[in-house]
Write an enzyme that holds these catalytic residues in place. Sequence first.
Site, PDB file in Angstrom:
ATOM      1  N   HIS A 168       1.528  10.758  -8.937  1.00 24.81           N
ATOM      2  CA  HIS A 168       1.081  10.801 -10.196  1.00 24.81           C
ATOM      3  C   HIS A 168       0.860  12.234 -10.501  1.00 24.81           C
ATOM      4  O   HIS A 168       0.355  13.010  -9.873  1.00 24.81           O
ATOM      5  CB  HIS A 168      -0.155   9.869 -10.383  1.00 24.81           C
ATOM      6  N   ASP A 173      -5.167   9.764  -2.918  1.00 29.67           N
ATOM      7  CA  ASP A 173      -5.376   9.321  -3.835  1.00 29.67           C
ATOM      8  C   ASP A 173      -5.102   7.938  -3.971  1.00 29.67           C
ATOM      9  O   ASP A 173      -4.014   7.456  -4.135  1.00 29.67           O
ATOM     10  CB  ASP A 173      -4.141   9.986  -5.048  1.00 29.67           C
ATOM     11  N   GLN A 222      -4.405   3.596  -7.067  1.00 31.82           N
ATOM     12  CA  GLN A 222      -3.715   2.163  -7.182  1.00 31.82           C
ATOM     13  C   GLN A 222      -4.019   1.364  -5.919  1.00 31.82           C
ATOM     14  O   GLN A 222      -3.313   0.163  -5.852  1.00 31.82           O
ATOM     15  CB  GLN A 222      -2.016   2.490  -7.127  1.00 31.82           C
ATOM     16  N   LYS A 225      -9.198   0.800 -12.746  1.00 31.33           N
ATOM     17  CA  LYS A 225      -8.381   0.168 -11.866  1.00 31.33           C
ATOM     18  C   LYS A 225      -8.718  -0.923 -11.119  1.00 31.33           C
ATOM     19  O   LYS A 225      -7.803  -1.611 -10.571  1.00 31.33           O
ATOM     20  CB  LYS A 225      -7.239   0.958 -11.380  1.00 31.33           C
ATOM     21  N   CYS A 253       3.797   8.694 -15.855  1.00 26.69           N
ATOM     22  CA  CYS A 253       2.857   9.911 -15.436  1.00 26.69           C
ATOM     23  C   CYS A 253       3.554  10.247 -14.178  1.00 26.69           C
ATOM     24  O   CYS A 253       2.725  10.917 -13.292  1.00 26.69           O
ATOM     25  CB  CYS A 253       1.506   9.574 -15.392  1.00 26.69           C
TER      26      CYS A 253
END
Lengths: 420, 148
Positions: free
Chosen positions: A137, A214, A217, A240, A378
């Site tokens: 991303h 990261d 998600q 999220k 993104c």
Amino acid sequence: MNKKSNIAEIQNQTEGFDVEKIREDFPILHQEVNGKPLVYLDNAATSQKPKSVIDSIEKYYRGYNSNIHRGVHTLSENATEAYESARIKVRDFIHANSTKEIVFVRGATEAINLVAQSFGRNTLGSEDEIIITELEHHANIVPWQLLSQQTGAKLKYVPINDNGELVESEYKKLLNEKTRIVAVGHISNALGTINPIENMINLAHEYGAKVLIDGAQATSHTSVDVKKLDCDFYVFSGHKLFGPTGIGVLYGKEDLLEKMPPYQGGGDMIKMVTMKETQYNELPHKFEAGTPNISGVIGLGAAIDYVNKIGLENIGNHEKQLLDYANQMASEITGLKFIGTAKNKTSILSFTLDGIHPHDVGTILNNEGIAIRTGHHCAMPVMEYFQIPATSRASFSFYNTHAEVDVLIEGINKCSKVFN
Amino acid sequence: MFDIKDLYQEIIVDHNRNPRNFGIIDNADKIIEGFNPLCGDKLKLYLKTEGQNIADISFDGSGCAISVASASLMTDAMKGKSINDAELLFNSFHNLITNENGADEKSLGKLAVLAGVKDFPARVKCATLCWHTLHSAITGDKETVSTE
């Protein structure tokens, strides 16, 4: 194509998991959009919030809104208690050692910028190298590009293959003794690919590099154990994870955070300020300058409680069923091409339709009450790899149903009808 | 609730499938790019002017049906027009898809099929990208036009 079968009904009620009952917890799902029942399939962009999260925020503002860590009055004590107990929930949720390792930030983006600037800028030089991937991303690309410009460190990208998986053999070639930082997404937002982070972390550590994961998600789909992973930093966003926007978490190993200088200066991050100098507060407060997003933290705590109640294993199982069903149904649609076919992936269906631009797909589906994301997500380097400007992305959560997959498939078929 | 066919009318679907004036004009005297960073739509306009007239105009690039059809219809409408008329048409078109009171649909001719866009606010920029690009090509104030 109308396979609205009883199977769907049965599949929604696997043992101990009643999706219709779960949907009652989410007020937003019970509405019509453009005259049709809302089918919310944009969960990778942001997830919906259960009542318990919304209530926790309202309870704070109605009952004990107050600043934390300083007042001696009861409201402040209650707010501080709620804020710090949420930190304990986060610690346990990602299996960290200590609450000192849990820093509250605005979101995954801010957490990555914090690490790039506070850790990266102070340790990297022009001889050093940073490794990220083509799957990232923009939030896990741009902070490293900035760091590379600031320090002269070289930025290298792990390539992907046609399935949208990282090419591990290429990753191994990129690693060397100059590698200082490896930053990689746990799960791709554009394609749903689950990356082999455990292996990547181990390999990076062989060269003494630090690894940032990261997890934006990931936390809503799978259990995370930062100790087992042995990652140096792990970041994620509350919104999220069925929590509010504007709150996120930076996990960092205590010894690393201890050595890093503050990212921002202000109140709450200090022990003592004189006109000459400042003594910084202890971890994690050193990185939490200013009055934080107290309601956000409390809401995030409530979201974690909710996820724990449903169980990440149940969530993962239901989502896998939805993805398998959606894949099977979508594979029958003429002209539909799957983008991102990794063996190991979460419940993201990213696709293109022959001769129909994703933007038009998004508009037609919206008219049917279906919310999906269309665009580059993104992740423009991913689009570049597949040589497409954009995809349509349906991302499923545990409150989605097989019947909603049917509505999606009907909607996609309608796109073909409009254009033929 | 809007009927999706109000937006994707037959003419639009046709101009998307078979865009008119699609390609490069070799002896163009003005080439200008338009870009919508939100959806990644890219468009290049090629203009050949003779005095105060648009002698020839074409476009290429990639985009959604609305942006491609809009560029196809616009280039069709612009051929042989004076620059002054082009600017007037630009204003009429802008009114058509942003102003609820509507515009003089007669003066717009075929372009009026894009009127449905006004009920889809998220798509207005798709329809206007080519127009803003043309406007810039005429006024010559920028080399690349962005919708943002």
